[in-house]
Design a protein around this motif. Structure first.
Motif: not given
Length: 89
Positions: A1-12
């Motif tokens: 699962m995405a951990n960093t804020p950037g990775a979370k944004k990429a998922v969105r």
């Protein structure tokens, strides 16, 4: 699962793009189906109009990156062949 804020944004972002691309792909299929129905009915004028719309929609999908360039060209070529065959008959 995405951990960093950037990775979370990429998922969105990916989720949003996926929805848009699904809609575009569905739209292309609709126009292809309309062309297919016109060919099946044997109506050359209706098929010609449906071909123009289907080609336009396919090439738009290609330009947006939903469909690969060669795939779009191949599909348009096959549609044109069907139309030519119908017009000759």
């Amino acid at each position: 699962m995405a951990n960093t804020p950037g990775a979370k944004k990429a998922v969105r972002k990916i989720e949003r793009r996926t929805e848009v691309n699904k809609a575009r792909r569905s739209r292309v299929r609709t126009y292809l189906r309309k062309f297919d129905e016109a060919v099946t009915a044997g109506d050359a004028t209706l098929a010609k109009a449906a071909f123009v719309e289907a080609e336009s929609e396919l090439m738009r999908a290609v330009s947006k990156g939903v469909v690969h360039k060669n795939t779009g060209s191949r599909k348009v070529s096959r549609l044109a062949a069907q139309l030519k065959k119908l017009a000759a008959a």
